[in-house]
Write a protein that holds these residues in place. Structure first.
Motif, short mmCIF file in Angstrom:
data_model
loop_
_atom_site.label_atom_id
_atom_site.label_comp_id
_atom_site.label_asym_id
_atom_site.label_seq_id
_atom_site.Cartn_x
_atom_site.Cartn_y
_atom_site.Cartn_z
N ALA A 199 35.36 -10.56 -14.08
CA ALA A 199 35.03 -10.41 -12.66
C ALA A 199 33.53 -10.21 -12.45
CB ALA A 199 35.81 -9.24 -12.06
N GLN A 200 32.87 -9.55 -13.40
CA GLN A 200 31.44 -9.28 -13.28
C GLN A 200 30.59 -10.49 -13.64
OE1 GLN A 200 29.88 -6.70 -12.12
NE2 GLN A 200 31.24 -4.95 -12.21
N GLY A 201 31.19 -11.51 -14.24
CA GLY A 201 30.47 -12.75 -14.53
C GLY A 201 29.40 -12.62 -15.60
N ILE A 202 29.63 -11.75 -16.59
CA ILE A 202 28.63 -11.56 -17.63
C ILE A 202 28.78 -12.60 -18.74
CG2 ILE A 202 28.43 -9.11 -17.10
CD1 ILE A 202 30.09 -8.50 -19.59
N GLY B 194 31.57 18.32 -27.13
CA GLY B 194 32.09 19.57 -26.60
C GLY B 194 33.26 19.44 -25.66
N GLU B 195 33.75 18.22 -25.46
CA GLU B 195 34.85 18.00 -24.53
C GLU B 195 35.67 16.81 -24.99
OE1 GLU B 195 35.48 17.23 -19.71
OE2 GLU B 195 33.47 17.42 -20.57
N ALA B 196 36.98 16.92 -24.88
CA ALA B 196 37.86 15.81 -25.25
C ALA B 196 37.93 14.81 -24.11
CB ALA B 196 39.26 16.33 -25.57
N GLY B 197 38.01 13.52 -24.48
CA GLY B 197 38.11 12.50 -23.46
C GLY B 197 38.21 11.12 -24.08
N PRO B 198 38.33 10.08 -23.25
CA PRO B 198 38.50 8.72 -23.75
C PRO B 198 37.23 8.17 -24.38
CG PRO B 198 38.29 8.71 -21.37
CD PRO B 198 38.38 10.15 -21.77
N ASN B 199 37.41 7.21 -25.26
CA ASN B 199 36.28 6.54 -25.89
C ASN B 199 35.62 5.56 -24.93
OD1 ASN B 199 34.50 5.78 -27.92
ND2 ASN B 199 35.88 4.26 -28.78
N ALA B 200 36.43 4.92 -24.08
CA ALA B 200 35.88 3.92 -23.16
C ALA B 200 36.84 3.74 -21.99
CB ALA B 200 35.65 2.59 -23.88
N SER B 201 36.79 4.66 -21.03
CA SER B 201 37.64 4.52 -19.85
C SER B 201 37.17 3.32 -19.03
CB SER B 201 37.58 5.78 -18.99
OG SER B 201 36.30 5.91 -18.38
N ILE B 202 38.03 2.83 -18.17
CA ILE B 202 37.67 1.64 -17.40
C ILE B 202 36.51 1.93 -16.44
CG2 ILE B 202 39.30 1.99 -15.50
CD1 ILE B 202 38.33 -1.32 -17.29
N THR B 203 36.45 3.14 -15.90
CA THR B 203 35.33 3.49 -15.02
C THR B 203 34.01 3.48 -15.78
OG1 THR B 203 36.77 4.85 -13.64
CG2 THR B 203 34.41 5.27 -13.48
N TYR B 204 34.05 3.98 -16.99
CA TYR B 204 32.85 4.00 -17.84
C TYR B 204 32.37 2.58 -18.11
CZ TYR B 204 29.93 5.42 -21.85
OH TYR B 204 28.89 5.65 -22.72
N VAL B 205 33.29 1.69 -18.41
CA VAL B 205 32.94 0.30 -18.69
C VAL B 205 32.41 -0.38 -17.43
CG1 VAL B 205 33.87 -1.96 -19.36
CG2 VAL B 205 34.56 0.11 -20.60
N GLU B 206 33.10 -0.18 -16.31
CA GLU B 206 32.66 -0.78 -15.04
C GLU B 206 31.25 -0.32 -14.68
OE1 GLU B 206 36.74 -1.48 -12.46
OE2 GLU B 206 35.88 0.53 -12.56
N ASN B 207 31.02 0.99 -14.77
CA ASN B 207 29.71 1.53 -14.41
C ASN B 207 28.62 1.03 -15.37
OD1 ASN B 207 30.79 2.92 -12.27
ND2 ASN B 207 30.92 4.88 -13.34
N GLY B 208 28.96 0.95 -16.65
CA GLY B 208 27.98 0.47 -17.62
C GLY B 208 27.51 -0.93 -17.32
N ILE B 209 28.45 -1.81 -16.99
CA ILE B 209 28.08 -3.19 -16.67
C ILE B 209 27.33 -3.25 -15.34
CG2 ILE B 209 28.99 -5.48 -16.13
CD1 ILE B 209 31.33 -4.85 -18.04
N ALA B 210 27.85 -2.55 -14.33
CA ALA B 210 27.23 -2.60 -13.00
C ALA B 210 25.81 -2.06 -13.03
CB ALA B 210 28.08 -1.81 -12.01
N LYS B 211 25.59 -0.95 -13.73
CA LYS B 211 24.24 -0.37 -13.79
C LYS B 211 23.30 -1.26 -14.58
CE LYS B 211 25.61 4.46 -13.19
NZ LYS B 211 25.72 5.80 -13.83
N THR B 212 23.81 -1.90 -15.63
CA THR B 212 22.96 -2.81 -16.40
C THR B 212 22.58 -4.02 -15.55
OG1 THR B 212 24.02 -2.08 -18.45
CG2 THR B 212 22.78 -4.14 -18.53
N LYS B 213 23.51 -4.49 -14.72
CA LYS B 213 23.23 -5.64 -13.85
C LYS B 213 22.14 -5.34 -12.82
CE LYS B 213 26.54 -8.19 -12.16
NZ LYS B 213 27.81 -8.60 -11.53
N GLU B 214 21.88 -4.07 -12.56
CA GLU B 214 20.80 -3.72 -11.63
C GLU B 214 19.43 -4.11 -12.20
OE1 GLU B 214 21.19 0.42 -10.83
OE2 GLU B 214 23.12 0.21 -9.80
#
Length: 574
Positions: free
Chosen positions: A543-546, A438-458
């Motif tokens: 930087a996240q060391g994954i 229902g809304e136009a937007g990026p497929n994978a913005s850098i914030t989305y990627v950063e948050n995805g990795i950071a939240k998974t690392k929790e």
């Protein structure tokens, strides 16, 4: 005249004496110690006769245990909240399972034979490990102790128990005189318990005149400071006799570069050589070979021995993918994960079928891509992974699982448990905005990627996380009916941008090149996925060391992107 004054003076003296007596009595009453005793059932919040109050560490918690046939039981929510969340309950089959790295341990709920089954072999215990009272499942405290480090002491009159799950340095003091532990600080507060000179109490909080303490039999209240002496720091002795659960996870040496290969027909397996030849630094290929086609553990396979041999000849491991994504479109089957995975027989069928394929084709790994698991099937999905991991690790096969970027809506995938039992957790770091959202937007913005990795690392160790990047994006066309999306592969982007007649603009907010123009009165938008955007994502991953990167999917990329991926894999990306 004097005779008249005498009665008056006597009356005044009498009034003064009475007032003094009254005032003195008031003072005595005010400062004397109350002998009223607290209602201990109310103090502990006990209502039913078989309720047991729980003093966890130094706090009376809201939850209650139960005394049933002389055995102490916790209900399942209490066990999961305070002790361990690794039990699996199947109400339909009436079983309670606990799974280690090598065994499934089963209890038949309510079974009075007091037998536990370890990988099918019966072992007797001295109590019923689990039973129902009404709709509430209770697990024996002694059975919980087998799998969680805890100790408890049960007291009566009224029923309450001291429970410890952690042990540290505490301050204790000795009482110098017989006194009372009171509900609150103050001489008028009701008495919880009488204590004797020489008794030891644990100090919880010190105040000006009173100290909050816990007695040796788990009453928490207050005593006057003047009765405390010989304060000493004491190291509690930890209880560590629970079964130790250790998973020896499999891992690849160096950085993982996992390329998904979407295969719909056996003939497409022949494309592998050309696809690998066009790529760089790929060390794992993940062909989508297995598609669920029933709810009993069956799936269709287009696996190929020659494909595996070609990959191995190129120094590339094969982690075959099993998915539910195409089950409806290809086989007209609605996969019901609750029906499929809540059945122990269905889980066993699915695992046996996967292992048969792994053995037949010499697979190096299995990748689980179950994207339509609903909340009600979450616990069954996790139990499937536990049981599957036993079999994959027996064979030295890597087990990886695809996951969405974490949200509250996907919490039932239980990434914490995945991080324990599987070898790699793959974050699908794309589809931030998708067709139909229902809304136009990026497929994978850098914030989305950063948050995805950071939240998974929790929940998951960094060395087990692989982040997948997209070799595609979406073109959005805004219409009167809302935005419509169409897929644009990375390989198609250059021609599409050229045809648009628009120069891409770099957007720092998204770390992506962006195109926007007007066509037939509609706004066309596209956040590009190209070498520039992939480079920034890889920098974040470094930087996240994954553990590494995955790509969806082989064959739709701009070949130039492999140069930056190769640098990431080799550790030379800046």
């Amino acid at each position: 005249m004097k005779k008249k004054l005498i009665p008056v003076l006597l009356a005044i003296v009498l009034i003064v004496v009475i007032a003094a007596i009254a005032f003195g009595g008031s003072l005595i009453d005010r400062f004397s110690y109350s002998k009223e005793r607290a209602d201990l059932n109310s103090y502990y919040g006990l209502e039913a006769q078989d309720d047991i109050a729980i003093v966890l560490q130094d706090e009376i918690v809201e939850e209650k245990a139960k005394l049933i046939d002389g055995v102490c039981y916790f209900d399942l929510p209490t066990v999961e909240k305070y002790f361990t969340d690794r039990f699996y309950v199947n109400t339909q089959e009436q079983v309670l399972l606990y799974t280690t790295a090598t065994d499934v341990i089963r209890i038949n709920i309510g079974d009075e034979s007091n037998v536990i089954y370890i990988s099918g072999v019966g072992n007797s215990i001295d109590y019923r490990a689990a039973l129902y009272e009404g709709d509430t499942l209770y697990i024996a405290a002694d059975y919980v102790k087998r799998y969680a480090n805890l100790e408890y002491t049960l007291y009566d009159a009224p029923l309450h128990m001291q429970v410890y799950t952690s042990w540290g340095l505490v301050t204790q003091a000795e009482l110098t005189k017989k006194t009372a532990i009171r509900y609150q600080g103050g001489v008028k507060s009701n008495i919880l318990e009488d204590v004797e000179a020489g008794d030891t109490v644990t100090i919880l909080e010190e105040m000006e005149n009173w100290t909050k303490v816990k007695s040796q039999d788990a009453y928490i209240g207050y005593v006057e400071n003047k009765y405390l002496s010989d304060k000493t720091a004491v190291q509690q002795t930890p209880v560590t006799d629970a079964m130790e659960i250790t998973y020896n996870s499999l891992s690849k040496e160096g950085t993982v570069n996992m390329a998904f290969h979407q295969v719909f027909a056996e003939a497409a397996n022949s494309e592998l050589s050309s696809l690998l030849g066009a790529s760089k630094a790929v060390n794992v290929v993940a062909p989508v070979w297995f598609r669920l086609n029933d709810n009993a553990g069956g799936f269709a396979s287009i696996a190929s021995a020659s494909y595996v041999q070609q990959a191995h000849n190129a120094g590339v491991d094969v982690w075959a993918v099993i998915t539910d994504v195409d089950s409806k479109s290809v086989y007209d089957v609605d996969i019901d994960f609750e029906a499929l995975l809540s059945s122990s027989q269905n889980r066993a069928n699915l695992i046996a079928n996967l292992m048969q394929q792994a053995d037949t084709y010499g697979l190096d790994g299995i990748n689980i891509d179950f994207e339509k698991v609903r909340d009600g099937a979450g616990s069954h999905f996790v139990q499937f992974l536990r049981e599957l991991s036993i079999e994959t690790h027996k064979r030295g096969i890597v087990l990886s699982v695809d996951n969405y970027v974490p949200t509250e809506y996907t919490a039932h995938y239980n990434r914490k448990e995945q991080g324990l039992v599987v070898d790699y957790v793959v974050v699908m770091g794309y589809d931030e905005y998708y067709a139909g959202c229902g809304e136009a937007g990026p497929n994978a913005s850098i914030t989305y990627v950063e948050n995805g990795i950071a939240k998974t690392k929790e929940s998951v160790p960094a060395e087990k996380i692989i982040n997948a990047v997209p070799f595609y994006t979406r073109v959005w066309e805004s219409t009167g009916e809302g935005p419509k999306a169409s897929t644009l592969t990375m390989a198609q982007q250059a021609a599409w941008v050229s045809n648009s007649g628009t120069e891409p603009v770099w957007l720092d907010e998204y770390c992506q090149n962006y195109v926007e123009y007007q066509k037939d009165g509609n706004t066309i938008q596209c956040w590009l996925e190209d070498t520039d955007s992939i480079r920034v994502k890889l920098q974040v991953m470094k930087a996240q060391g994954i553990a590494g990167v995955a790509e969806w999917k082989l064959g739709i990329e701009d070949r130039a992107v492999w140069d930056v991926i190769e640098k990431y894999v080799n550790g030379t990306l800046e």
